[in-house]
Design a protein around this motif. Sequence first.
Motif, PDB file in Angstrom:
ATOM      1  N   ARG A 105       0.825  -1.214   0.000  1.00 55.66           N
ATOM      2  CA  ARG A 105       0.000   0.000   0.000  1.00 55.66           C
ATOM      3  C   ARG A 105       0.862   1.268   0.000  1.00 55.66           C
ATOM      4  O   ARG A 105       0.621   2.218   0.747  1.00 55.66           O
ATOM      5  CB  ARG A 105      -0.963   0.004   1.195  1.00 55.66           C
ATOM      6  CG  ARG A 105      -1.975  -1.105   1.173  1.00 55.66           C
ATOM      7  CD  ARG A 105      -3.038  -0.915   2.248  1.00 55.66           C
ATOM      8  NE  ARG A 105      -2.480  -0.957   3.584  1.00 55.66           N
ATOM      9  CZ  ARG A 105      -2.222  -2.081   4.263  1.00 55.66           C
ATOM     10  NH1 ARG A 105      -2.518  -3.262   3.721  1.00 55.66           N
ATOM     11  NH2 ARG A 105      -1.699  -2.051   5.478  1.00 55.66           N
ATOM     12  N   SER A 137      -1.031   2.764  -8.035  1.00 54.04           N
ATOM     13  CA  SER A 137      -2.427   2.594  -8.440  1.00 54.04           C
ATOM     14  C   SER A 137      -2.588   2.484  -9.944  1.00 54.04           C
ATOM     15  O   SER A 137      -3.291   1.622 -10.455  1.00 54.04           O
ATOM     16  CB  SER A 137      -3.281   3.759  -7.922  1.00 54.04           C
ATOM     17  OG  SER A 137      -3.424   3.693  -6.529  1.00 54.04           O
ATOM     18  N   SER A 138      -1.934   3.382 -10.676  1.00 51.23           N
ATOM     19  CA  SER A 138      -2.133   3.446 -12.123  1.00 51.23           C
ATOM     20  C   SER A 138      -1.103   2.656 -12.911  1.00 51.23           C
ATOM     21  O   SER A 138      -1.295   2.422 -14.105  1.00 51.23           O
ATOM     22  CB  SER A 138      -2.092   4.905 -12.584  1.00 51.23           C
ATOM     23  OG  SER A 138      -0.794   5.456 -12.363  1.00 51.23           O
ATOM     24  N   ILE A 193      -6.144   6.624 -13.754  1.00 53.52           N
ATOM     25  CA  ILE A 193      -6.556   5.229 -13.858  1.00 53.52           C
ATOM     26  C   ILE A 193      -7.408   5.083 -15.110  1.00 53.52           C
ATOM     27  O   ILE A 193      -7.784   6.078 -15.746  1.00 53.52           O
ATOM     28  CB  ILE A 193      -7.363   4.762 -12.622  1.00 53.52           C
ATOM     29  CG1 ILE A 193      -8.677   5.551 -12.514  1.00 53.52           C
ATOM     30  CG2 ILE A 193      -6.528   4.911 -11.352  1.00 53.52           C
ATOM     31  CD1 ILE A 193      -9.630   5.014 -11.456  1.00 53.52           C
ATOM     32  N   THR A 263      -7.195   5.204  -2.815  1.00 58.67           N
ATOM     33  CA  THR A 263      -6.681   4.236  -3.783  1.00 58.67           C
ATOM     34  C   THR A 263      -7.692   3.952  -4.878  1.00 58.67           C
ATOM     35  O   THR A 263      -8.854   4.361  -4.809  1.00 58.67           O
ATOM     36  CB  THR A 263      -6.335   2.902  -3.085  1.00 58.67           C
ATOM     37  OG1 THR A 263      -7.563   2.278  -2.655  1.00 58.67           O
ATOM     38  CG2 THR A 263      -5.441   3.140  -1.881  1.00 58.67           C
ATOM     39  N   ILE A 264      -7.234   3.229  -5.875  1.00 58.29           N
ATOM     40  CA  ILE A 264      -8.108   2.812  -6.958  1.00 58.29           C
ATOM     41  C   ILE A 264      -9.231   1.926  -6.424  1.00 58.29           C
ATOM     42  O   ILE A 264     -10.345   1.927  -6.954  1.00 58.29           O
ATOM     43  CB  ILE A 264      -7.290   2.087  -8.057  1.00 58.29           C
ATOM     44  CG1 ILE A 264      -8.165   1.816  -9.290  1.00 58.29           C
ATOM     45  CG2 ILE A 264      -6.679   0.805  -7.527  1.00 58.29           C
ATOM     46  CD1 ILE A 264      -7.381   1.269 -10.466  1.00 58.29           C
ATOM     47  N   GLY A 296      -4.032  -0.888 -12.580  1.00 56.91           N
ATOM     48  CA  GLY A 296      -4.538   0.455 -12.770  1.00 56.91           C
ATOM     49  C   GLY A 296      -5.815   0.566 -13.569  1.00 56.91           C
ATOM     50  O   GLY A 296      -6.211   1.672 -13.951  1.00 56.91           O
TER      51      GLY A 296
END
Length: 303
Positions: A105, A137-138, A193, A263-264, A296
């Motif tokens: 994370r 994330s992406s 994203i 986060t995503i 992502g």
Amino acid sequence: MKQKIFLFLFIAIIANKLAGQEVEQIQPTIMVMPFTKGGQNALELFENDFKWQSIIARVNNAFQERGFRPKDLQETINQVKRTKAINSLKNANFNVEEAIYAEARTDIIVKAFINIHSEDGGTTNSVQISLKAIETSSRMSLYDLPVASSPPFKTTDYGYLVDRVLTEENRIEKFIDGLNEAFGQIIELGKAITIEISVTEDSKIKLDDEIGDNADFVSELITEWVKNNAYKNQYRIKQDSENVLSFDEVRIPLRTETGNNYTINDFSRSISRAIAKICRGTGIKVKRTKPSISEGTIRIILP
């Protein structure tokens, strides 16, 4: 004279106030992960080979000496093992790298490409290394340190060899400067994203179904939600057809208003709930479908 004294005191007061101000800066959280280009499992090499452990430790130290606090890779691996109830990463029946990303994370994963070259029966060694910063994330590449090599030395101190590579020509400083600049843009613009929403033969709801007195299409209402909830309204449609609605860029914030990581997965939860509510507006009772998240991208199948 009195005016000069007053002006001096005014400047002194302002300077004192400015000196007491603290500029809020968001320090990205990072973790260093090894990788190879020859098909070898770098995580297994890291766990079982002291050379690799010492190299990653020295890369970590380079960041620590410059104000970062990298997350410990071995502890993250251990936690993944405990969660998955396994003793070894070898032949794991899940995506190990994705599991480590999810467990760590962190904002950024720094991938360290490592190549060790030995001569004279292993007494003379050199190390090739490059660094790539990836937004977790992406999976967007933020900054790369090109491959650089240490001169061959009669030593087995691989940490020393890595230190030579990173400090010569200020390579690590340049990498951190580039990483910080790219991260600053993420703070300003948000993380990018992608989203894919599709219809299958089993879907009860179609993207071109009409809802309400204004006869809005389901796809139009989803797009409106994305527009209103993307960070600073930054989004871009890739495809809008009968069966697919996709966005090749949707920006989400790095942090919540209270300072927690965003986060995503958080955005995925919100958009899947919104889509379920939109679909129920057709009058058909449907369940919320669980999104799929990978590298992502959020993928949602209409119920």
